[in-house]
Enzyme design. Structure first.
Site, PDB file in Angstrom:
ATOM      1  N   ASN A  37     -32.214 -25.878 -28.237  1.00  0.00           N
ATOM      2  CA  ASN A  37     -32.460 -27.315 -28.142  1.00  0.00           C
ATOM      3  C   ASN A  37     -33.962 -27.523 -28.133  1.00  0.00           C
ATOM      4  O   ASN A  37     -34.631 -27.107 -27.191  1.00  0.00           O
ATOM      5  CB  ASN A  37     -31.872 -27.861 -26.847  1.00  0.00           C
ATOM      6  N   CYS A  61     -37.987 -22.385 -22.300  1.00  0.00           N
ATOM      7  CA  CYS A  61     -37.328 -23.270 -21.322  1.00  0.00           C
ATOM      8  C   CYS A  61     -38.293 -24.301 -20.756  1.00  0.00           C
ATOM      9  O   CYS A  61     -39.370 -23.952 -20.255  1.00  0.00           O
ATOM     10  CB  CYS A  61     -36.750 -22.408 -20.201  1.00  0.00           C
ATOM     11  N   CYS A  85     -39.314 -23.515 -11.736  1.00  0.00           N
ATOM     12  CA  CYS A  85     -38.838 -22.125 -11.806  1.00  0.00           C
ATOM     13  C   CYS A  85     -40.033 -21.212 -12.053  1.00  0.00           C
ATOM     14  O   CYS A  85     -40.943 -21.561 -12.802  1.00  0.00           O
ATOM     15  CB  CYS A  85     -37.827 -21.976 -12.950  1.00  0.00           C
ATOM     16  N   GLU A 142     -32.908 -32.307 -11.556  1.00  0.00           N
ATOM     17  CA  GLU A 142     -31.944 -32.845 -12.508  1.00  0.00           C
ATOM     18  C   GLU A 142     -30.607 -32.130 -12.363  1.00  0.00           C
ATOM     19  O   GLU A 142     -30.550 -30.947 -12.043  1.00  0.00           O
ATOM     20  CB  GLU A 142     -32.459 -32.677 -13.940  1.00  0.00           C
ATOM     21  N   HIS A 165     -30.841 -12.999 -24.465  1.00  0.00           N
ATOM     22  CA  HIS A 165     -31.790 -13.560 -25.432  1.00  0.00           C
ATOM     23  C   HIS A 165     -32.549 -12.556 -26.304  1.00  0.00           C
ATOM     24  O   HIS A 165     -33.257 -12.967 -27.230  1.00  0.00           O
ATOM     25  CB  HIS A 165     -32.798 -14.501 -24.764  1.00  0.00           C
ATOM     26  N   CYS A 173     -39.623 -18.427 -18.658  1.00  0.00           N
ATOM     27  CA  CYS A 173     -39.015 -18.100 -19.953  1.00  0.00           C
ATOM     28  C   CYS A 173     -39.646 -19.017 -21.014  1.00  0.00           C
ATOM     29  O   CYS A 173     -39.780 -20.226 -20.790  1.00  0.00           O
ATOM     30  CB  CYS A 173     -37.499 -18.289 -19.907  1.00  0.00           C
ATOM     31  N   CYS A 210     -29.024 -27.240 -22.396  1.00  0.00           N
ATOM     32  CA  CYS A 210     -29.557 -26.003 -21.834  1.00  0.00           C
ATOM     33  C   CYS A 210     -31.041 -25.827 -22.164  1.00  0.00           C
ATOM     34  O   CYS A 210     -31.434 -25.944 -23.318  1.00  0.00           O
ATOM     35  CB  CYS A 210     -28.803 -24.856 -22.492  1.00  0.00           C
ATOM     36  N   CYS A 267     -23.561 -29.068 -14.255  1.00  0.00           N
ATOM     37  CA  CYS A 267     -24.602 -28.047 -14.298  1.00  0.00           C
ATOM     38  C   CYS A 267     -25.582 -28.422 -13.181  1.00  0.00           C
ATOM     39  O   CYS A 267     -26.126 -29.531 -13.191  1.00  0.00           O
ATOM     40  CB  CYS A 267     -25.243 -28.132 -15.682  1.00  0.00           C
TER      41      CYS A 267
HETATM   42  S1  SF4 Z   1     -34.310 -20.242 -18.413  1.00  0.00           S
HETATM   43 FE1  SF4 Z   1     -35.690 -21.654 -17.355  1.00  0.00          FE
HETATM   44  S2  SF4 Z   1     -34.702 -22.142 -15.436  1.00  0.00           S
HETATM   45 FE2  SF4 Z   1     -33.688 -20.301 -16.275  1.00  0.00          FE
HETATM   46  S3  SF4 Z   1     -34.806 -18.571 -15.376  1.00  0.00           S
HETATM   47 FE3  SF4 Z   1     -35.816 -18.997 -17.311  1.00  0.00          FE
HETATM   48  S4  SF4 Z   1     -37.495 -20.429 -16.779  1.00  0.00           S
HETATM   49 FE4  SF4 Z   1     -36.053 -20.393 -15.059  1.00  0.00          FE
END
Ligand code: SF4
Length: 355
Positions: A304, A116, A109, A88, A225, A113, A346, A102
């Site tokens: 979000n 995410c 990934c 995306e 964060h 996180c 995001c 973006c």
């Molecule tokens: S926020 Fe999402 S895309 Fe970014 S490093 Fe963490 S898991 Fe990966």
């Protein structure tokens, strides 16, 4: 550096036996007029255009496009020609006259996180430098084809800013990211300003060093964060276990010394988890270790909602958190979310099975 598309253009010109100046005409068609197909390059003869039929300019193709009903955000789901996998990328218009994209650096990934959506996919594949840079070229072509206009100038939107904040951790695919930045800033290719490009990382220290050494003018954004390792290990388990906050602070001090460039810190506000004023106070203490308030800026991001189980902080809490940081000498702003209705904001980028 390896300039992918320019190299391919030269190879095509040689292979087809065209005169060598045709390479420049083709490059102009691609990088100045943003044609989507070789057939649209009118400086080529009919015969030359016929010989290029079937050759594709981009290493990816459009799969689906989603347009926000709330703002000018557009999200594209693109299919990689190499593997068929989907990624995306998002076109954003944060204010009149400013257009930004973006872009993704990986499929999925590995950083996991907890807030995410991309992290839930796991790591599937690194993108090549060409696949990364082509996302920007894709949007340039899209703006022209769809006649996307800027509300202020009435002209075609001028895409000037690029943020590596889509799917993936850019610094876990750093060689390709550096080559892509070289392509984006190459005056013979996309010719974008290095200062208009930002790389966002979860805090991978070796990548921060490489960015400063190779592209000191490119902006660095760090996803923070949490102000302590215990909480950060929960929210960003892979990144923080590899590079805990003390190591990260050390690398930031080195970066600032080397580049003297402002760093942007992202802090996603999660209700009842990292948004208390006690944690804001801890955050101030952490920033004091870096000791460069004029070179740090904190972007507070309202979460979000996805199905991760986290909740977004109230507006009031976000404001109080921001005021605490600012009052204590560390400038912060609350970032407006764009494209929420098309899951383009995001942390919302994810490829679902049924797409
Ligand atoms: S926020 Fe999402 S895309 Fe970014 S490093 Fe963490 S898991 Fe990966």
């Amino acid at each position: 550096m390896n300039f992918m598309l320019l190299t391919r253009i030269k190879e095509i010109v040689e292979e087809k036996g065209f005169k060598s100046f045709k390479a420049k005409q083709i490059a102009d068609g691609i990088y100045k007029q943003f044609v989507s197909e070789f057939a649209e390059i009118t400086t080529l003869s009919k015969d030359e255009r016929a010989q290029l039929e079937g050759e594709s300019i981009l290493s990816l193709e459009v799969f689906r496009v989603f347009r926000s009903q709330e703002d000018n955000t557009i999200k594209a789901l693109l299919k990689l020609r190499s593997s068929g996998k989907l990624i995306e990328t998002v076109l954003l218009n944060p204010k009149p006259g400013l257009w930004s994209t973006c872009i993704s650096s990986q499929v999925g990934c590995a950083m996991a996180c907890s807030f995410c959506a991309t992290g839930t996919m796991g790591f599937l594949q690194n993108l090549t430098a060409e696949e990364i840079a082509d996302q920007v070229l894709f949007w340039k072509q899209f703006i022209r084809k769809e006649s996307i206009r800027d509300s202020e100038s009435g002209e075609l939107a001028k895409l000037s800013n690029v943020v590596f904040m889509g799917m993936g951790e850019p610094m876990a695919n750093m060689n390709a990211v550096l080559d892509a930045i070289a392509e984006l800033t190459n005056p013979e290719a996309l010719d974008m300003g290095a200062r208009n490009i930002s790389v966002s990382t979860s805090g991978l220290v070796p990548g921060i060093k490489l960015l400063a050494e190779n592209f000191p003018q490119v902006n660095l954004a760090i996803s923070l964060h949490a102000p302590n390792d215990e909480l950060r290990n929960k929210l960003m388990p892979v990144a923080n276990k590899a590079f805990p906050l003390e190591k990260l602070a050390e690398s930031i001090r080195w970066y600032l010394e080397k580049t003297n460039r402002k760093i942007f810190f992202e802090y996603i506000l999660l209700k009842g988890e990292n948004d208390s004023l006690e944690l804001a106070a801890e955050l101030v203490e952490w920033f004091k270790k870096i000791n460069a308030p004029h070179l740090t800026h904190i972007n507070l991001i309202v979460y979000n909602k996805t199905d991760s189980g986290h909740e977004e902080s109230s507006r009031n809490q976000a404001r109080e958190f921001k005021e605490y940081l600012t009052k204590n000498g560390f400038p912060a702003t609350i970032r407006r979310n764009l494209g929420r209705d098309i899951m383009a904001a995001c942390g919302q980028l994810v490829i679902k099975q049924n797409q």
